[in-house]
Scaffold this motif. Structure first.
Motif, PDB file in Angstrom:
ATOM      1  N   ALA A  60      29.327 -49.052  -8.247  1.00 18.20           N
ATOM      2  CA  ALA A  60      28.890 -50.079  -7.296  1.00 18.20           C
ATOM      3  C   ALA A  60      27.365 -50.115  -7.277  1.00 18.20           C
ATOM      4  O   ALA A  60      26.707 -49.108  -7.527  1.00 18.20           O
ATOM      5  N   GLY A  61      26.806 -51.294  -6.957  1.00 15.41           N
ATOM      6  CA  GLY A  61      25.348 -51.406  -6.911  1.00 15.41           C
ATOM      7  C   GLY A  61      24.700 -51.218  -8.274  1.00 15.41           C
ATOM      8  O   GLY A  61      23.661 -50.558  -8.375  1.00 15.41           O
ATOM      9  N   VAL A  62      25.290 -51.803  -9.316  1.00 13.47           N
ATOM     10  CA  VAL A  62      24.785 -51.574 -10.677  1.00 13.47           C
ATOM     11  C   VAL A  62      23.352 -52.074 -10.859  1.00 13.47           C
ATOM     12  O   VAL A  62      22.641 -51.604 -11.748  1.00 13.47           O
ATOM     13  N   ALA A  63      22.923 -53.036 -10.023  1.00 19.12           N
ATOM     14  CA  ALA A  63      21.560 -53.562 -10.132  1.00 19.12           C
ATOM     15  C   ALA A  63      20.581 -52.785  -9.247  1.00 19.12           C
ATOM     16  O   ALA A  63      19.425 -53.173  -9.121  1.00 19.12           O
ATOM     17  N   GLY A  64      21.065 -51.701  -8.630  1.00 16.98           N
ATOM     18  CA  GLY A  64      20.178 -50.863  -7.832  1.00 16.98           C
ATOM     19  C   GLY A  64      20.399 -50.919  -6.338  1.00 16.98           C
ATOM     20  O   GLY A  64      19.617 -50.344  -5.569  1.00 16.98           O
ATOM     21  N   ASP A  65      21.446 -51.608  -5.877  1.00 13.10           N
ATOM     22  CA  ASP A  65      21.734 -51.699  -4.440  1.00 13.10           C
ATOM     23  C   ASP A  65      22.275 -50.369  -3.930  1.00 13.10           C
ATOM     24  O   ASP A  65      23.435 -50.025  -4.155  1.00 13.10           O
ATOM     25  N   ARG A  66      21.458 -49.623  -3.208  1.00 19.99           N
ATOM     26  CA  ARG A  66      21.852 -48.305  -2.723  1.00 19.99           C
ATOM     27  C   ARG A  66      22.695 -48.387  -1.454  1.00 19.99           C
ATOM     28  O   ARG A  66      23.149 -47.367  -0.935  1.00 19.99           O
ATOM     29  N   ASN A  67      22.891 -49.601  -0.907  1.00 15.66           N
ATOM     30  CA  ASN A  67      23.768 -49.787   0.252  1.00 15.66           C
ATOM     31  C   ASN A  67      25.191 -50.156  -0.159  1.00 15.66           C
ATOM     32  O   ASN A  67      26.065 -50.307   0.699  1.00 15.66           O
ATOM     33  N   ALA A  68      25.414 -50.338  -1.446  1.00 16.07           N
ATOM     34  CA  ALA A  68      26.753 -50.674  -1.926  1.00 16.07           C
ATOM     35  C   ALA A  68      27.693 -49.493  -1.704  1.00 16.07           C
ATOM     36  O   ALA A  68      27.259 -48.348  -1.561  1.00 16.07           O
ATOM     37  N   ARG A  69      28.973 -49.779  -1.675  1.00 17.64           N
ATOM     38  CA  ARG A  69      29.956 -48.719  -1.470  1.00 17.64           C
ATOM     39  C   ARG A  69      31.178 -48.959  -2.327  1.00 17.64           C
ATOM     40  O   ARG A  69      31.401 -50.056  -2.836  1.00 17.64           O
ATOM     41  N   ILE A  70      31.957 -47.922  -2.453  1.00 16.36           N
ATOM     42  CA  ILE A  70      33.213 -47.967  -3.207  1.00 16.36           C
ATOM     43  C   ILE A  70      34.322 -47.580  -2.248  1.00 16.36           C
ATOM     44  O   ILE A  70      34.251 -46.534  -1.598  1.00 16.36           O
ATOM     45  N   VAL A  71      35.335 -48.436  -2.122  1.00  6.85           N
ATOM     46  CA  VAL A  71      36.443 -48.177  -1.198  1.00  6.85           C
ATOM     47  C   VAL A  71      37.751 -48.302  -1.954  1.00  6.85           C
ATOM     48  O   VAL A  71      37.919 -49.190  -2.786  1.00  6.85           O
ATOM     49  N   ALA A  72      38.684 -47.407  -1.680  1.00  6.97           N
ATOM     50  CA  ALA A  72      39.994 -47.454  -2.327  1.00  6.97           C
ATOM     51  C   ALA A  72      41.025 -46.805  -1.425  1.00  6.97           C
ATOM     52  O   ALA A  72      40.692 -45.986  -0.562  1.00  6.97           O
ATOM     53  N   LEU A  73      42.296 -47.171  -1.638  1.00  2.00           N
ATOM     54  CA  LEU A  73      43.369 -46.505  -0.905  1.00  2.00           C
ATOM     55  C   LEU A  73      43.443 -45.034  -1.294  1.00  2.00           C
ATOM     56  O   LEU A  73      43.739 -44.170  -0.476  1.00  2.00           O
ATOM     57  N   GLN A  74      43.178 -44.765  -2.579  1.00  2.00           N
ATOM     58  CA  GLN A  74      43.176 -43.380  -3.059  1.00  2.00           C
ATOM     59  C   GLN A  74      42.011 -43.250  -4.026  1.00  2.00           C
ATOM     60  O   GLN A  74      42.020 -43.814  -5.117  1.00  2.00           O
TER      61      GLN A  74
END
Length: 223
Positions: A163-177
């Motif tokens: 997430a945030g491949v362009a440098g966004d350090r506020n991005a997040r990764i969410v998943a059920l598992q």
């Protein structure tokens, strides 16, 4: 413009419940109460046009409970807010993009800066998004998913996510598992946890004090 209930012409079609284009001070529940008013629509199914409204899982559940005494069954939510779509999927509802565009990769469609992909990513697959991405399926080992914004997986994440491949350090990764081979947020890298997630909760990875931290996340993926 207020919410509106557009009744179906026959029993084979669902009623359409449309929220206002602009979100004002009234909640979605208040808007729907106003739309129903003293009307007594014919029993049947309902499609909710949510537009840009951000509806969390508890709000959608309250809408279902409001419609149920009228024998109205909410079956589908159309909208372009990613967390609204995820919350609807959590309740087992069908979801639609509010403004469908020509498909990107097979099984994917774009609405605004959100890429929605239905289907599992298998080894060798790589799903990329210029904004945020919502995957309705699993990311198997050997598969990759990446986005300039957030990565939302309504399923098991066991491959590689960035997430945030362009440098966004506020991005997040969410998943059920959340059990990936590797996690990346902006320029930070981490491995996924090994134990099972807390029962009944999704998980999210985000940057805290320069490190990737994995926490429980409510099923509406908010916060």
């Amino acid at each position: 413009m207020a919410a509106a209930l557009i009744q179906a012409v026959d029993d084979r079609q669902p009623h359409l419940l449309r929220l206002p284009v602009q979100q004002g001070s009234a909640s979605a529940l208040e808007e729907v109460r106003y739309a129903l008013g003293s009307r007594h629509p014919r029993a049947g199914t309902v499609v909710l046009e949510a537009g840009r409204w951000h509806l969390r899982l508890p709000e959608l559940r309250q809408l279902q409970e409001l419609l149920a005494p009228l024998q109205l069954d909410l079956i589908r939510v159309a909208g372009d807010h990613p967390e609204t779509l995820v919350a609807a999927a959590a309740l087992g509802l069908e979801i639609d993009l509010a403004v469908p565009q020509p498909p990107s990769p097979a099984g994917a469609a774009v609405a605004g800066d959100l890429l929605v992909h239905r289907g599992t990513l298998r080894s060798g697959d790589h799903l990329q998004a210029e904004g945020s991405v919502l995957l309705l399926g699993d990311v198997n080992p050997g598969a990759r998913i990446s986005a300039a914004g957030n990565v939302l997986v309504w399923g098991r994440l066991r491959g590689i996510a960035h997430a945030g491949v362009a440098g966004d350090r506020n991005a997040r990764i969410v998943a059920l598992q959340l059990r990936p081979l590797q996690l990346r947020i902006a320029d930070m890298v981490a491995r996924g946890p090994e134990g099972l997630p807390p029962p009944g909760l999704a998980e999210q990875a985000l940057l805290v004090d320069g490190e990737i931290r994995i926490d429980p996340a409510a099923p509406d993926f908010s916060g």
